[in-house]
Design a protein around this motif. Structure first.
Motif, PDB file in Angstrom:
ATOM      1  N   ASN A  39      18.774 -24.402 -10.823  1.00  0.00           N
ATOM      2  CA  ASN A  39      19.347 -23.061 -10.622  1.00  0.00           C
ATOM      3  C   ASN A  39      20.382 -23.054  -9.503  1.00  0.00           C
ATOM      4  O   ASN A  39      21.381 -22.336  -9.581  1.00  0.00           O
ATOM      5  N   SER A  40      20.153 -23.849  -8.453  1.00  0.00           N
ATOM      6  CA  SER A  40      21.130 -23.900  -7.358  1.00  0.00           C
ATOM      7  C   SER A  40      22.448 -24.509  -7.842  1.00  0.00           C
ATOM      8  O   SER A  40      23.520 -24.132  -7.366  1.00  0.00           O
ATOM      9  N   LEU A  41      22.364 -25.440  -8.791  1.00  0.00           N
ATOM     10  CA  LEU A  41      23.577 -26.073  -9.316  1.00  0.00           C
ATOM     11  C   LEU A  41      24.432 -25.104 -10.140  1.00  0.00           C
ATOM     12  O   LEU A  41      25.620 -25.355 -10.352  1.00  0.00           O
ATOM     13  N   LYS A  42      23.851 -24.002 -10.587  1.00  0.00           N
ATOM     14  CA  LYS A  42      24.614 -23.012 -11.347  1.00  0.00           C
ATOM     15  C   LYS A  42      25.581 -22.240 -10.456  1.00  0.00           C
ATOM     16  O   LYS A  42      26.559 -21.692 -10.938  1.00  0.00           O
ATOM     17  N   ALA A  43      25.274 -22.185  -9.146  1.00  0.00           N
ATOM     18  CA  ALA A  43      26.114 -21.410  -8.234  1.00  0.00           C
ATOM     19  C   ALA A  43      26.829 -22.265  -7.194  1.00  0.00           C
ATOM     20  O   ALA A  43      27.786 -21.809  -6.583  1.00  0.00           O
ATOM     21  N   LEU A  44      26.358 -23.494  -6.973  1.00  0.00           N
ATOM     22  CA  LEU A  44      26.923 -24.355  -5.931  1.00  0.00           C
ATOM     23  C   LEU A  44      27.457 -25.636  -6.536  1.00  0.00           C
ATOM     24  O   LEU A  44      27.077 -26.022  -7.647  1.00  0.00           O
ATOM     25  N   SER A  45      28.275 -26.331  -5.761  1.00  0.00           N
ATOM     26  CA  SER A  45      28.675 -27.674  -6.175  1.00  0.00           C
ATOM     27  C   SER A  45      27.459 -28.590  -6.029  1.00  0.00           C
ATOM     28  O   SER A  45      26.499 -28.272  -5.319  1.00  0.00           O
ATOM     29  N   SER A  46      27.505 -29.718  -6.691  1.00  0.00           N
ATOM     30  CA  SER A  46      26.381 -30.651  -6.589  1.00  0.00           C
ATOM     31  C   SER A  46      26.207 -31.132  -5.156  1.00  0.00           C
ATOM     32  O   SER A  46      25.079 -31.336  -4.688  1.00  0.00           O
ATOM     33  N   LEU A  47      27.302 -31.281  -4.413  1.00  0.00           N
ATOM     34  CA  LEU A  47      27.217 -31.697  -3.011  1.00  0.00           C
ATOM     35  C   LEU A  47      26.493 -30.646  -2.186  1.00  0.00           C
ATOM     36  O   LEU A  47      25.564 -30.964  -1.437  1.00  0.00           O
ATOM     37  N   GLN A  48      26.883 -29.388  -2.328  1.00  0.00           N
ATOM     38  CA  GLN A  48      26.249 -28.323  -1.558  1.00  0.00           C
ATOM     39  C   GLN A  48      24.767 -28.216  -1.890  1.00  0.00           C
ATOM     40  O   GLN A  48      23.928 -28.095  -0.995  1.00  0.00           O
ATOM     41  N   ALA A  49      24.433 -28.250  -3.165  1.00  0.00           N
ATOM     42  CA  ALA A  49      23.040 -28.111  -3.582  1.00  0.00           C
ATOM     43  C   ALA A  49      22.196 -29.283  -3.092  1.00  0.00           C
ATOM     44  O   ALA A  49      21.094 -29.095  -2.564  1.00  0.00           O
TER      45      ALA A  49
END
Length: 116
Positions: A52-62
């Motif tokens: 779910n975090s990857l739906k809103a953030l870049s993979s680096l941020q998540a």
């Protein structure tokens, strides 16, 4: 980045806490089968939160947010619940990780805004 990035960070932090709970549950004084069940449940929950975090953030941020939350919460749980010692170097490292997360988050957002 869309307005959902704040929610993405909530999901990434939730994923990190669940990863830490999976590690913590292995130290609980419970039957081995119960500990394995806790590890499985927390890891499945962690992956759901991470996706779910990857739906809103870049993979680096998540990934970095997930890792930082896991690292810091695991260390603090070890200190408070299992009386493990934390050296000044651990706290210095934790601070550097937090600073790194902030820098990466801001630079990724600025880079994303420039490319959109």
């Amino acid at each position: 980045m869309d307005s959902g990035s704040g929610g993405g960070y909530v999901w990434a932090v939730c994923a990190g806490f669940n990863a830490a709970l999976a590690a913590i549950s292995t130290k609980l004084p419970l039957p081995q089968f119960v500990r394995y069940a806790f590890v499985a449940v927390f890891n499945v929950t962690m992956w759901g939160c991470y996706v779910n975090s990857l739906k809103a953030l870049s993979s680096l941020q998540a990934t970095v947010t997930n890792f930082a939350t896991n690292f810091i919460s695991s260390g603090l749980a070890g200190f408070f619940f299992f009386h493990e010692s934390l050296s000044p170097q651990w706290f210095a490292g934790a601070l550097l990780i937090i600073i790194g997360v902030v820098i990466l988050s801001k630079s990724s957002v600025e880079e994303k805004l420039r490319t959109d």
